[in-house]
Every structure is written in structure tokens, then in C-alpha cells.
Design a protein around this motif. Structure first.
Motif, PDB file in Angstrom:
ATOM      1  N   THR A  85      -3.922  -0.740  -4.827  1.00 14.63           N
ATOM      2  CA  THR A  85      -3.663  -2.337  -3.849  1.00 14.63           C
ATOM      3  C   THR A  85      -3.496  -3.277  -4.859  1.00 14.63           C
ATOM      4  O   THR A  85      -3.440  -4.178  -4.939  1.00 14.63           O
ATOM      5  CB  THR A  85      -4.432  -2.583  -3.143  1.00 14.63           C
ATOM      6  OG1 THR A  85      -5.511  -2.764  -3.421  1.00 14.63           O
ATOM      7  CG2 THR A  85      -3.938  -1.208  -2.177  1.00 14.63           C
ATOM      8  N   LYS A  92       0.615  -1.406  -0.155  1.00 16.21           N
ATOM      9  CA  LYS A  92      -0.301   0.279  -0.333  1.00 16.21           C
ATOM     10  C   LYS A  92       1.080   1.496  -0.127  1.00 16.21           C
ATOM     11  O   LYS A  92       0.446   2.029   0.293  1.00 16.21           O
ATOM     12  CB  LYS A  92      -0.784   0.032   0.756  1.00 16.21           C
ATOM     13  CG  LYS A  92      -1.615  -1.192   1.986  1.00 16.21           C
ATOM     14  CD  LYS A  92      -2.871  -0.945   2.184  1.00 16.21           C
ATOM     15  CE  LYS A  92      -3.861  -2.138   2.642  1.00 16.21           C
ATOM     16  NZ  LYS A  92      -5.050  -2.098   3.218  1.00 16.21           N
ATOM     17  N   THR A  94      -4.758   5.785  -2.668  1.00 20.68           N
ATOM     18  CA  THR A  94      -3.902   4.467  -2.286  1.00 20.68           C
ATOM     19  C   THR A  94      -4.286   3.254  -3.360  1.00 20.68           C
ATOM     20  O   THR A  94      -5.061   3.162  -3.957  1.00 20.68           O
ATOM     21  CB  THR A  94      -4.407   4.017  -1.240  1.00 20.68           C
ATOM     22  OG1 THR A  94      -3.354   4.641  -0.288  1.00 20.68           O
ATOM     23  CG2 THR A  94      -3.383   2.941  -0.850  1.00 20.68           C
TER      24      THR A  94
END
Length: 398
Positions: free
Chosen positions: A372, A362, A370
Motif C-alpha cells: 500500500t 490496495k 498486499t
């Protein structure tokens, strides 16, 4: 001419070893221009603030009217300096060392005066390459194996049963012979070079030269607060980093290292340094960052670098990012590119493996959010901004 004792006080700042102060004073008092040697290992062409510590000391010698000799160890790099190493260090070819040396010298001139009156550039292949086998035997006869094995890293390897190649034992002797060839008055080095530099002092006496003074500087601890600054450990601040990158990195210096960084990398008076670091830590970091950036980037807009840092620290994306164009060959049949490939192309990762790790941990943002999914493929119909950590960005487009 500045009095000898005053010169010594300038030169002692930040130093660890000075062998000996009396010898240095006597040499200065002769009134002659001292020859101040620094042996540079060209195995890595990129310099950082750890190198700047000793280059700054060289500049001080220049400012005092002395000549510094930047000695490129193109020949000794073929041996590989074992100082501080727990195992044999890979050697380079002489062609590789000379290629690295060109970049090394250009970066050194960011700090040193590029004036032949106070700067001399030399390569130790000048005198080491012509030596024949008999010459090497005669040189080896001037120092004992027992003395060589007193060196800390050798003694540890010997006690641990770690192999020591015979050529490694020749390294301190070969480096010491450089001082004889150059007739140096002073040799500078990091604390890890103390033994090698003292060998040079000893050999000069045996060759009927006045022994050199040895002055060592501490190894600058990197941004991790543990290991010495190193590019391979990614805890470094590069000499050629932009003012914006350099400012942001200096704001990350651990609090317990601030006095060390101020003392070694600025000219602020010691009492002012104490006053600064005893105040608010964020303001102390700003003062450090301004001083170091202004020193290494005298023509840059440091105010802008600080403003950019503040913008990024608040979670913003800088508006001055350069755009990297993604080659058409990297798009798949659907006109998309994998996130891992984009991170590598944007300079945020060195490999797909490293990029995957950053995503899974992350540590990557896409347009401020963010991200991922390491399997994702992205559409670049509009430019996108990838971010690693707080201050590493890349804008990419088709």
C-alpha cells in the motif's frame, strides 16, 4: 452441396438482422459461390472476442463453400466511422491504417481459413482513391440527406445540437459504394452497421446489381457486463491472449451473459447450452472457457490452463512466470527502484499515475502480500513478484 435451408439455419444462429432470408435462400439456390463482404476498420490493430463473433460467422460461410472478402477500410478510416459515436471521430492517415491492417489480418487468420478459394483480401483505397471530385458528386446524387439523417446517431446529434461534419455524412455512402465495387452478395456487420450496410444494398440496386443480403451480429458485451467489449474499457478478452489468460478471463463472464457467449462463440447445440447454463454456474463457466480456448488455441494444453487458473484462484503464484529484467538506468543511487516504475515495467500499469491508483486502492500485492505504499523503493537483490488483481502477475529481477 448442403441444401439452402440447412445453410440458412447454420448462418442464422446468433444473428440479429437478416435482410432478407428469402433473398439469401434464392442466392444460395443458384449454386454459385457467394461473395461475402466484411468491412474492417483498422483504427485499432488488436482484436478481441467481440471481433471473433463476426469472424466466426465468416468462417461458417467459408465452411459452406462461399468466399469471404475481408475488406480493409484503409481509405474510409481517413474519414472516421461515426457509427454509434456522439462526436466526430479522429481520422487516421492512410499509412497508419495500412500499418494497423497488417496486424489485423494476421489475427483474423486465427479464425478464418487462409485459402484463396474462400478468402479474398482487399483495400478500399483501390477504387476510392482514384475517384475524382465529379465522381464523388455523382455518387452523392444517389442518396438524399434526409435518408442519411435517419440514422440513429446522426438524428440524436442533430437534436442535441452536437456538430456533424459534412464528411461524416459521406461515410455511409462511401461504405455502400464498397459493396458496388466488390459486387458483394452478402454483407456482414455488427448491429451498429445495419444502416451503412443497407445503404450498400440500395446503391447496388441503383448500379443495376442484385442487392446484397445484410446479416448483422450482436455486439458482444464485455466482462463488466455493461459496455460492449472494448480494449479501451479494459473489459475485453484478446484473440492473442495466452490460453491461461483467456481461460481466467472467461471464468469472469457475468452469469447473465453466459447464454450469449455460448451461442456466439461455441458450436454447442442450443439445447445443450440451455442444459449447461441451468446447472452449476462455475462448471458452466469452465465448459465455456474450455470450448473457447480450444477453438482459438487448438494446439494448447487447455488442461494446464485450467489447472493454472485453479492455482491462482486459491491465492497461489504461478511458477511459470517469465522474468522481466529491470534496466540498470532505472535503479537509484541506493540500488533500488520505485514501486510505480516496477508496475509499469511489469506491464501491470500503463503509467505511474495508474500504478499509484492501483497501489492506493490496495489492488497490488508484493510476493503475495498486499502492498500500500506508492512512495516505496524496492531492492531487487532477489527476484520479486508483483500481482494486480487475481490473475495479473509480473516477476522482476535485476
Amino acid at each position: 452441396m448442403i441444401p439452402a435451408q440447412q445453410q440458412i439455419e447454420i448462418l442464422k444462429r446468433g444473428a440479429v438482422d437478416l435482410i432478407s432470408e428469402e433473398d439469401l435462400k434464392r442466392k444460395i439456390e443458384t449454386g454459385k459461390q457467394l461473395r461475402v463482404k466484411l468491412g474492417a476498420d483498422p483504427t485499432r490493430p488488436d482484436l478481441h472476442l467481440g471481433h471473433a463473433v463476426i469472424l466466426k460467422k465468416m468462417r461458417q460461410f467459408q465452411e459452406l463453400g462461399h468466399k469471404v472478402i475481408m475488406l480493409i477500410g484503409d481509405f474510409t478510416a481517413m474519414i472516421g466511422d461515426p457509427s454509434g459515436k456522439s462526436k466526430t471521430r479522429p481520422a487516421l492517415t492512410i499509412e497508419e491504417t495500412r500499418q494497423n491492417a497488417h496486424s489485423y489480418l494476421e489475427q483474423c487468420k486465427l479464425i478464418l481459413k487462409d485459402d484463396p478459394e474462400v478468402l479474398e483480401l482487399r483495400f478500399n483505397s483501390e477504387w476510392l482513391e482514384p475517384l475524382n471530385y465529379a465522381d464523388v458528386i455523382r455518387l452523392a446524387s444517389r442518396y438524399t440527406v434526409a435518408r442519411i439523417l435517419e440514422r440513429d446517431d446522426f438524428s440524436k446529434r442533430l437534436s442535441n445540437g452536437t456538430p456533424i461534419s459534412l464528411h461524416e455524412l459521406l461515410y455511409p455512402l462511401t461504405q455502400g459504394y464498397d459493396s458496388v465495387a466488390l459486387e458483394s452478395d452478402v454483407e456482414l456487420g455488427g448491429t451498429d452497421q445495419l444502416f451503412n450496410n443497407l445503404v450498400g444494398r440500395t446503391l447496388q440496386g441503383q448500379y443495376e446489381q442484385e442487392p446484397q443480403v445484410v446479416l448483422t451480429m450482436p455486439l458482444l458485451v464485455g466482462l463488466d457486463g455493461v459496455e460492449k467489449m472494448s480494449k479501451s474499457l479494459d473489459n475485453y478478452i484478446g484473440l492473442t491472449d495466452s490460453p491461461e489468460v483467456m481461460f481466467a478471463k472467461l471464468m469472469k463472464v457475468p452469469d447473465n451473459l453466459m447464454e450469449n457467449y455460448f451461442t456466439l462463440l461455441t458450436d454447442l447445440p442450443l439445447d445443450q447450452i440451455q442444459q449447461t447454463i441451468s446447472g452449476h454456474p462455475v462448471e458452466a463457466h469452465r465448459i465455456l472457457a474450455r470450448n473457447v480456448c480450444q477453438w482459438l488455441h487448438p494446439d494448447a494444453d487447455i488442461v494446464y490452463a485450467e489447472q493454472r487458473y485453479d492455482e491462482v484462484a486459491k491465492g497461489g503464484i504461478p511458477d511459470d512466470l517469465q522474468t522481466t529484467t529491470v534496466p540498470e538506468a532505472d535503479f537509484n543511487a541506493e540500488g533500488k527502484v520505485g514501486i510505480l516504475k516496477l508496475l509499469v515495467l511489469g506491464g501491470l500499469a500503463t503509467s505511474n499515475k495508474e500504478a499509484r491508483r492501483f497501489v492506493e486502492q490496495k489492488g497490488i500485492k508484493l510476493n503475495g502480500e498486499t502492498f500500500t505504499d506508492p512512495q516505496a523503493f524496492l531492492d531487487l537483490s532477489e527476484p520479486l513478484v508483483l500481482q494486480r488483481g487475481k490473475d495479473k502477475f509480473a516477476r522482476l529481477s535485476r
